[in-house]
Design an enzyme around this catalytic site. Structure first.
Site, mmCIF file in Angstrom:
data_model
loop_
_atom_site.group_PDB
_atom_site.id
_atom_site.type_symbol
_atom_site.label_atom_id
_atom_site.label_comp_id
_atom_site.label_asym_id
_atom_site.label_seq_id
_atom_site.Cartn_x
_atom_site.Cartn_y
_atom_site.Cartn_z
ATOM 1 N N LYS A 1 38.335 40.289 47.121
ATOM 2 C CA LYS A 1 39.163 39.333 46.380
ATOM 3 C C LYS A 1 40.116 38.586 47.302
ATOM 4 O O LYS A 1 40.355 37.395 47.115
ATOM 5 C CB LYS A 1 39.930 40.033 45.247
ATOM 6 C CG LYS A 1 38.995 40.520 44.168
ATOM 7 C CD LYS A 1 39.673 40.880 42.860
ATOM 8 C CE LYS A 1 38.601 41.251 41.839
ATOM 9 N NZ LYS A 1 39.098 41.627 40.539
ATOM 10 N N LYS B 1 27.099 41.163 40.234
ATOM 11 C CA LYS B 1 27.498 41.816 38.980
ATOM 12 C C LYS B 1 28.023 40.811 37.969
ATOM 13 O O LYS B 1 28.634 39.805 38.351
ATOM 14 C CB LYS B 1 28.517 42.928 39.260
ATOM 15 C CG LYS B 1 29.953 42.505 39.266
ATOM 16 C CD LYS B 1 30.922 43.686 39.186
ATOM 17 C CE LYS B 1 32.334 43.114 39.160
ATOM 18 N NZ LYS B 1 33.322 43.917 38.515
ATOM 19 N N LYS C 1 33.970 38.986 34.787
ATOM 20 C CA LYS C 1 34.848 38.096 34.035
ATOM 21 C C LYS C 1 35.295 36.930 34.903
ATOM 22 O O LYS C 1 35.591 35.863 34.415
ATOM 23 C CB LYS C 1 36.090 38.847 33.563
ATOM 24 C CG LYS C 1 35.815 39.821 32.447
ATOM 25 C CD LYS C 1 37.132 40.383 31.933
ATOM 26 C CE LYS C 1 37.063 41.870 31.798
ATOM 27 N NZ LYS C 1 38.323 42.545 31.933
HETATM 28 P P1 ATP Z 1 36.677 41.114 37.445
HETATM 29 O O1 ATP Z 1 35.288 40.823 37.869
HETATM 30 O O2 ATP Z 1 37.479 39.913 37.120
HETATM 31 O O3 ATP Z 1 37.368 42.091 38.346
HETATM 32 P P2 ATP Z 1 35.438 42.724 35.519
HETATM 33 O O4 ATP Z 1 34.526 41.876 34.743
HETATM 34 O O5 ATP Z 1 34.883 43.590 36.604
HETATM 35 O O6 ATP Z 1 36.590 41.820 36.056
HETATM 36 P P3 ATP Z 1 37.261 44.812 34.747
HETATM 37 O O7 ATP Z 1 38.368 44.704 33.774
HETATM 38 O O8 ATP Z 1 37.608 44.813 36.182
HETATM 39 O O9 ATP Z 1 36.217 43.642 34.497
HETATM 40 O O10 ATP Z 1 36.370 46.077 34.431
HETATM 41 C C1 ATP Z 1 36.428 46.851 33.265
HETATM 42 C C2 ATP Z 1 35.383 47.946 33.304
HETATM 43 O O11 ATP Z 1 34.081 47.385 33.216
HETATM 44 C C3 ATP Z 1 35.393 48.766 34.596
HETATM 45 O O12 ATP Z 1 35.176 50.129 34.291
HETATM 46 C C4 ATP Z 1 34.243 48.218 35.391
HETATM 47 O O13 ATP Z 1 33.694 49.172 36.261
HETATM 48 C C5 ATP Z 1 33.270 47.855 34.287
HETATM 49 N N1 ATP Z 1 32.415 46.746 34.690
HETATM 50 C C6 ATP Z 1 32.816 45.488 35.010
HETATM 51 N N2 ATP Z 1 31.767 44.712 35.302
HETATM 52 C C7 ATP Z 1 30.665 45.489 35.160
HETATM 53 C C8 ATP Z 1 29.259 45.254 35.306
HETATM 54 N N3 ATP Z 1 28.793 44.068 35.643
HETATM 55 N N4 ATP Z 1 28.416 46.270 35.080
HETATM 56 C C9 ATP Z 1 28.879 47.485 34.718
HETATM 57 N N5 ATP Z 1 30.170 47.772 34.562
HETATM 58 C C10 ATP Z 1 31.067 46.795 34.773
#
Ligand code: ATP
Ligand code: LTN
Length: 341
Positions: free
Chosen positions: A121, A204, A207
Site C-alpha cells: 500500500k 484478489k 474493495k
Molecule cells: P482492501 O483491499 O481495501 O484492503 P479488502 O477488500 O481486502 O480491502 P478488508 O476489510 O481488508 O477488505 O478485509 C475484510 C476481510 O475479508 C479480511 O478477513 C480479508 O482477509 C477478507 N478478504 C478480503 N478480500 C478477500 C478476497 N479477495 N478473498 C478472500 N478473502 C478476502
C-alpha cells in the site's frame, strides 16, 4: 442466552472488518464473513467494524458514518445475530487504542516494515502520501485480537502475516511480563480464502481496486452483478476445468460456484462438461444473485431503522468494554503502570 450459558467453556473468536466502502464484496464474504456466521454457533464470538483502521485511508466524515452503519446492517443481514455474537464498533472501546500503544512499544521498526500489506500500500501511494497509521495498522489489529483473549481469528489468506505478528507480540509480552494474553490462531479456510477479481483473475477481489467491474458487491443490484459475471474474463479454451495456472478466470468462477452451492470442484466440472463458458457464467451469476438478493434486501430494511442498529451497538459496546478493560488493566499491572486509586 447463548452468550452467558457456557461462555466460559467455549473458545473465543474475534474478527474485524473495515468500513471503507459502501458494500462488502463476495471475497470478504467467502473469505471471512461466512466463517464469522458459522463460528458464532460454537464459539463466544466478538465481531467489530474497525472504524479506526479505516482512518488510514483519508476519511470523508459523512461517508465513514454511513459506511459504518451500512457495515453493521450487512453483517446482521448475512446472519450475524446480536443475541449470539457481541457486535460492536472498534472506536466504542477505547482500550483498543490503549493496548495498541503498549504493543507499538514492543514491535521492532524492521518487524513492522516487513508487513507485505504495508509495503504494497505504501509503494502504491508513495512515501509522501503514506501515513504513519498505515505503518502501525497491524499493531492496532494485534491489540484488537489480544484484548479479547481470542483463540481464533477468522480472516482471509491476505491476513495471515498480521495474525503471525499478533502471535509474536502476544508471546513476547507473555515471556517478558508474565502470562497475560491468549495466543490466537488464524482460522483461514482453504476454499474461498482468496477470491479473485472477475476482470483480473490473478489479483484478489478488493474493495480498493481501481475498477469495480470485477468486484461483486453485496449491495449491488442483481442486474449489475449479473452483468459483471457475464463479462468475467476467461480464456480462449472451452473447457470448464479447474486449473489456476492456465485458467485463472474459470478456476475463480468454479471456486465461487462451489463455495455458494456447497458442491465440489469435480462435481461442478462434471455438471458443466460439454457446456460453453456463456452457460457456465450465467449459472454462476444465478446462484450468486439468488444468494445475495435477500441479503441486500435485509440490509436495506435494517438501514431504515438506524435507532435499532444504534441500540444493538450500544449493547455490543457494553459487553466488549467489559472484556477489553479487564485485559487492559491486567496488561498495565504487568507492566508496572500504577492503577489510579
Ligand atoms: P482492501 O483491499 O481495501 O484492503 P479488502 O477488500 O481486502 O480491502 P478488508 O476489510 O481488508 O477488505 O478485509 C475484510 C476481510 O475479508 C479480511 O478477513 C480479508 O482477509 C477478507 N478478504 C478480503 N478480500 C478477500 C478476497 N479477495 N478473498 C478472500 N478473502 C478476502
Ligand atoms: N486488517 C483486517 C481488518 C482487521 C481485523 C482486526 C481482522 C482489523 N482488526 C482484528 C481480524 C481481527 C483486514 O481484514 N484487512
Amino acid at each position: 442466552m447463548a452468550n452467558s450459558v457456557g461462555a466460559t467453556e467455549r473458545k473465543r473468536v474475534l474478527s474485524g472488518i473495515q468500513p471503507t466502502h459502501d458494500s462488502f464484496h463476495l471475497g470478504n464474504y467467502l473469505g471471512a464473513l461466512k466463517q464469522w456466521v458459522e463460528l458464532q454457533e460454537s464459539h463466544d464470538a466478538f465481531y467489530c467494524v474497525v472504524d479506526l483502521h479505516a482512518l488510514t485511508v483519508e476519511p470523508d466524515p459523512a461517508a465513514l458514518r454511513k459506511r459504518t452503519l451500512a457495515s453493521i446492517a450487512q453483517l446482521i443481514a448475512i446472519g450475524i445475530d446480536p443475541a449470539k455474537s457481541t457486535l460492536f464498533i472498534q472506536s466504542h472501546v477505547p482500550a483498543h487504542n490503549q493496548l495498541a500503544w503498549v504493543m507499538e512499544c514492543l514491535t521492532g521498526f524492521g518487524e513492522a516494515g516487513r508487513m507485505t500489506q504495508f509495503k504494497d500500500k505504501s509503494q502504491k501511494n508513495g512515501a509522501d502520501r503514506t501515513v504513519v497509521g498505515l505503518f502501525t495498522y497491524p499493531i492496532l489489529q494485534a491489540a484488537d485480537i489480544l484484548l479479547y483473549q481470542a483463540d481464533q481469528v477468522p480472516v482471509g489468506e491476505d491476513q495471515r502475516q498480521h495474525i503471525e505478528l499478533t502471535r509474536d507480540l502476544g508471546q513476547r509480552f507473555n515471556s517478558k511480563y508474565g502470562q497475560t494474553f491468549t495466543i490466537p490462531e488464524g482460522y483461514i479456510l482453504k476454499a474461498g480464502a482468496k477470491i479473485n477479481d472477475l476482470q483480473e483473475p490473478t489479483a484478489k477481489m478488493s474493495k480498493s481496486s481501481a475498477s469495480q467491474s470485477g468486484v461483486i458487491e453485496l449491495m449491488d443490484t442483481p442486474e449489475a452483478n449479473r452483468k459483471k459475471f457475464k463479462s468475467a474474463m476467461t480464456d480462449t479454451e472451452r473447457e470448464v476445468k479447474f486449473d489456476e495456472k492456465n485458467k485463472a478466470g474459470i478456476s475463480n468462477l468454479l471456486t465461487i460456484y462451489t463455495a455458494i452451492t456447497g458442491s465440489t470442484i469435480s462435481a461442478a466440472e462434471t455438471e458443466f462438461e460439454g457446456k460453453g463458458y456463456g452457460d457456465f457464467k450465467s449459472a454462476v451469476a444465478e446462484v450468486v444473485v439468488d444468494f445475495l438478493t435477500p441479503i441486500r434486501n435485509k440490509a436495506l430494511e435494517l438501514l431504515e431503522d438506524p435507532a435499532h442498529l444504534t441500540k444493538i451497538l450500544s449493547e455490543g459496546a457494553e459487553k466488549a468494554n467489559a472484556v477489553a478493560s479487564k485485559t487492559l488493566a491486567e496488561t498495565y499491572e504487568a507492566l508496572g503502570l500504577i492503577p489510579r486509586s
